[in-house]
Design a protein around this motif. Structure first.
Motif, PDB file in Angstrom:
ATOM      1  N   UNK A  52       8.545  12.767 -11.634  1.00  0.00           N
ATOM      2  CA  UNK A  52       8.591  13.468 -10.306  1.00  0.00           C
ATOM      3  C   UNK A  52       7.628  12.035  -9.385  1.00  0.00           C
ATOM      4  N   UNK A  53       6.490  12.317 -10.012  1.00  0.00           N
ATOM      5  CA  UNK A  53       5.438  11.661  -9.444  1.00  0.00           C
ATOM      6  C   UNK A  53       5.947   9.959  -9.380  1.00  0.00           C
ATOM      7  N   UNK A  54       6.515   9.075 -10.306  1.00  0.00           N
ATOM      8  CA  UNK A  54       6.435   8.185  -9.687  1.00  0.00           C
ATOM      9  C   UNK A  54       7.884   8.227  -8.404  1.00  0.00           C
ATOM     10  N   UNK A  55       9.266   8.893  -8.167  1.00  0.00           N
ATOM     11  CA  UNK A  55       9.766   9.308  -7.904  1.00  0.00           C
ATOM     12  C   UNK A  55       9.617   9.257  -6.134  1.00  0.00           C
ATOM     13  N   UNK A  56       8.405   9.927  -5.956  1.00  0.00           N
ATOM     14  CA  UNK A  56       7.490  10.028  -5.371  1.00  0.00           C
ATOM     15  C   UNK A  56       7.362   8.984  -4.330  1.00  0.00           C
ATOM     16  N   UNK A  57       6.194   8.512  -5.587  1.00  0.00           N
ATOM     17  CA  UNK A  57       5.491   7.234  -4.445  1.00  0.00           C
ATOM     18  C   UNK A  57       6.197   6.299  -4.126  1.00  0.00           C
ATOM     19  N   UNK A  58       7.827   5.788  -4.570  1.00  0.00           N
ATOM     20  CA  UNK A  58       8.730   5.228  -4.628  1.00  0.00           C
ATOM     21  C   UNK A  58       8.589   5.483  -3.328  1.00  0.00           C
ATOM     22  N   UNK A  59       9.455   6.666  -2.624  1.00  0.00           N
ATOM     23  CA  UNK A  59       9.598   6.869  -1.317  1.00  0.00           C
ATOM     24  C   UNK A  59       9.061   6.442  -0.520  1.00  0.00           C
ATOM     25  N   UNK A  60       7.687   7.171  -0.944  1.00  0.00           N
ATOM     26  CA  UNK A  60       6.680   6.723   0.345  1.00  0.00           C
ATOM     27  C   UNK A  60       6.828   5.264  -0.076  1.00  0.00           C
ATOM     28  N   UNK A  61       6.195   4.757  -0.395  1.00  0.00           N
ATOM     29  CA  UNK A  61       6.619   2.709  -1.001  1.00  0.00           C
ATOM     30  C   UNK A  61       7.606   2.580   0.574  1.00  0.00           C
ATOM     31  N   UNK A  62       8.617   2.529   0.943  1.00  0.00           N
ATOM     32  CA  UNK A  62       9.599   3.105   1.297  1.00  0.00           C
ATOM     33  C   UNK A  62       9.701   2.847   2.271  1.00  0.00           C
ATOM     34  N   UNK A  63       9.094   3.904   2.964  1.00  0.00           N
ATOM     35  CA  UNK A  63       7.961   4.439   4.242  1.00  0.00           C
ATOM     36  C   UNK A  63       7.411   3.260   4.716  1.00  0.00           C
ATOM     37  N   UNK A  64       6.228   3.117   4.179  1.00  0.00           N
ATOM     38  CA  UNK A  64       6.186   2.289   4.535  1.00  0.00           C
ATOM     39  C   UNK A  64       5.937   1.172   5.492  1.00  0.00           C
ATOM     40  N   UNK A  65       7.295   0.454   5.063  1.00  0.00           N
ATOM     41  CA  UNK A  65       7.355  -0.893   6.053  1.00  0.00           C
ATOM     42  C   UNK A  65       7.409  -0.142   7.461  1.00  0.00           C
ATOM     43  N   UNK A  66       7.986   0.431   7.518  1.00  0.00           N
ATOM     44  CA  UNK A  66       7.808   1.376   8.554  1.00  0.00           C
ATOM     45  C   UNK A  66       6.148   1.584   9.434  1.00  0.00           C
ATOM     46  N   UNK A  67       5.570   1.256   9.049  1.00  0.00           N
ATOM     47  CA  UNK A  67       4.170   2.493   8.897  1.00  0.00           C
ATOM     48  C   UNK A  67       3.503   1.121   9.014  1.00  0.00           C
ATOM     49  N   UNK A  68       2.565   1.509  10.638  1.00  0.00           N
ATOM     50  CA  UNK A  68       1.506   1.073  10.973  1.00  0.00           C
ATOM     51  C   UNK A  68      -0.246   0.993  10.433  1.00  0.00           C
ATOM     52  N   UNK A  69       0.081   2.445   9.342  1.00  0.00           N
ATOM     53  CA  UNK A  69      -1.682   2.137   8.997  1.00  0.00           C
ATOM     54  C   UNK A  69      -1.538   1.287   8.414  1.00  0.00           C
ATOM     55  N   UNK A  70      -2.847   0.522   7.744  1.00  0.00           N
ATOM     56  CA  UNK A  70      -3.486  -0.598   7.563  1.00  0.00           C
ATOM     57  C   UNK A  70      -3.023  -0.102   5.940  1.00  0.00           C
ATOM     58  N   UNK A  71      -3.253   1.402   5.546  1.00  0.00           N
ATOM     59  CA  UNK A  71      -3.834   2.084   4.106  1.00  0.00           C
ATOM     60  C   UNK A  71      -2.478   2.222   3.237  1.00  0.00           C
ATOM     61  N   UNK A  83       1.001   7.026 -11.900  1.00  0.00           N
ATOM     62  CA  UNK A  83       2.357   7.718 -12.229  1.00  0.00           C
ATOM     63  C   UNK A  83       2.884   7.040 -13.412  1.00  0.00           C
ATOM     64  N   UNK A  84       3.310   5.714 -13.042  1.00  0.00           N
ATOM     65  CA  UNK A  84       3.529   4.927 -14.119  1.00  0.00           C
ATOM     66  C   UNK A  84       3.063   4.412 -14.678  1.00  0.00           C
ATOM     67  N   UNK A  85       1.817   4.484 -14.937  1.00  0.00           N
ATOM     68  CA  UNK A  85       0.621   4.967 -16.343  1.00  0.00           C
ATOM     69  C   UNK A  85       0.920   6.011 -17.227  1.00  0.00           C
ATOM     70  N   UNK A  86       1.071   7.279 -16.345  1.00  0.00           N
ATOM     71  CA  UNK A  86       1.697   7.828 -17.811  1.00  0.00           C
ATOM     72  C   UNK A  86       2.490   7.744 -17.792  1.00  0.00           C
ATOM     73  N   UNK A  87       3.250   7.296 -17.484  1.00  0.00           N
ATOM     74  CA  UNK A  87       4.961   6.529 -18.164  1.00  0.00           C
ATOM     75  C   UNK A  87       4.202   5.669 -19.373  1.00  0.00           C
ATOM     76  N   UNK A  88       3.394   5.176 -19.437  1.00  0.00           N
ATOM     77  CA  UNK A  88       3.442   4.204 -19.953  1.00  0.00           C
ATOM     78  C   UNK A  88       4.353   3.047 -19.563  1.00  0.00           C
ATOM     79  N   UNK A  89       4.768   2.658 -18.566  1.00  0.00           N
ATOM     80  CA  UNK A  89       5.092   1.442 -17.984  1.00  0.00           C
ATOM     81  C   UNK A  89       3.752   0.964 -17.915  1.00  0.00           C
ATOM     82  N   UNK A  90       2.570   0.273 -18.236  1.00  0.00           N
ATOM     83  CA  UNK A  90       2.081  -0.132 -18.041  1.00  0.00           C
ATOM     84  C   UNK A  90       1.703  -2.088 -17.438  1.00  0.00           C
TER      85      UNK A  90
END
Length: 217
Positions: A52-71, A83-90
């Protein structure tokens, strides 16, 4: 002890309602949606739901395409990497951390804490391959947190360094042990538990069983 132990009924109700709130925000207020998604990603990881942590982060990543915030994008990448580290997708976790670093400016004091987080993610991806690389990234994270006056982040890095060196000895262990103690408040029970665990292991490998038992208590 994890965040899950401190989530009350009201908080659980809020988490249950959060998906509909976030879905609406994603189409109206992008930066607010990113903030909610990343908060959800962090909370999910704390409660052990790394998928779930990875899925929410991916959704956030998609949203950043429309963001003007540098970070925005590096923040989402760091959350995804964690999240991926915890899933051992290193490999993917390492790539996310590295990309985040390329987007951050070390001369901008406002981005130093996030740089520290990126180094923490990168270091964790090396935990099975190279202990020296992991420790080097931890030093870089600690330095970035300290430069940002982010003492919570610096304390987290210090406690991890203390823990992973607990079965060794010498100046490096002493350095991280001192940092961990100095940067962990007495009422930070979770942080104190980390320190106690490291001390217990340290005493055990030296055959100091009474001291290890005392640390465990």
């Amino acid at each position: 002890v994890t965040l899950a132990n401190h989530v009350g009924d009201a908080d659980r109700d809020a988490v249950t309602a959060a998906p509909s709130v976030i879905a609406a925000a994603e189409t109206v207020a992008v930066d607010e949606a990113i903030g909610l998604l990343l908060l959800g990603s962090i909370a999910s990881c704390e409660m052990g739901d790394f998928e779930e942590g990875a899925e929410l982060a991916r959704r956030a990543l998609v949203c950043t395409e429309l963001s003007h915030e540098n970070v925005a994008r590096p923040s989402a990448l760091v959350a995804l990497g964690r999240s991926l580290s915890r899933l051992r997708q290193l490999e993917d976790s390492h790539a996310a951390g590295r990309e985040a670093l390329t987007l951050l400016d070390p001369s901008d004091s406002g981005e130093l804490s996030l740089i520290g987080r990126a180094h923490m993610v990168i270091g964790e991806t090396r935990r099975y391959e190279s202990f020296d690389d992991w420790l080097e990234e931890l030093h870089l994270a600690f330095d970035a947190f300290t430069a940002a006056a982010d003492f919570d982040g610096a304390g987290e890095a210090a406690r991890l360094g203390h823990y992973i060196l607990s079965t060794s000895s010498g100046p490096e262990y002493d350095l991280w042990s001192r940092r961990a103690r100095e940067l962990t408040e007495l009422d930070d029970f979770r942080g104190r538990a980390w320190i106690a665990r490291a001390e217990m292991y340290s005493e055990l490998v030296r055959g100091n069983y009474d001291e290890a038992w005392e640390a465990a208590e």
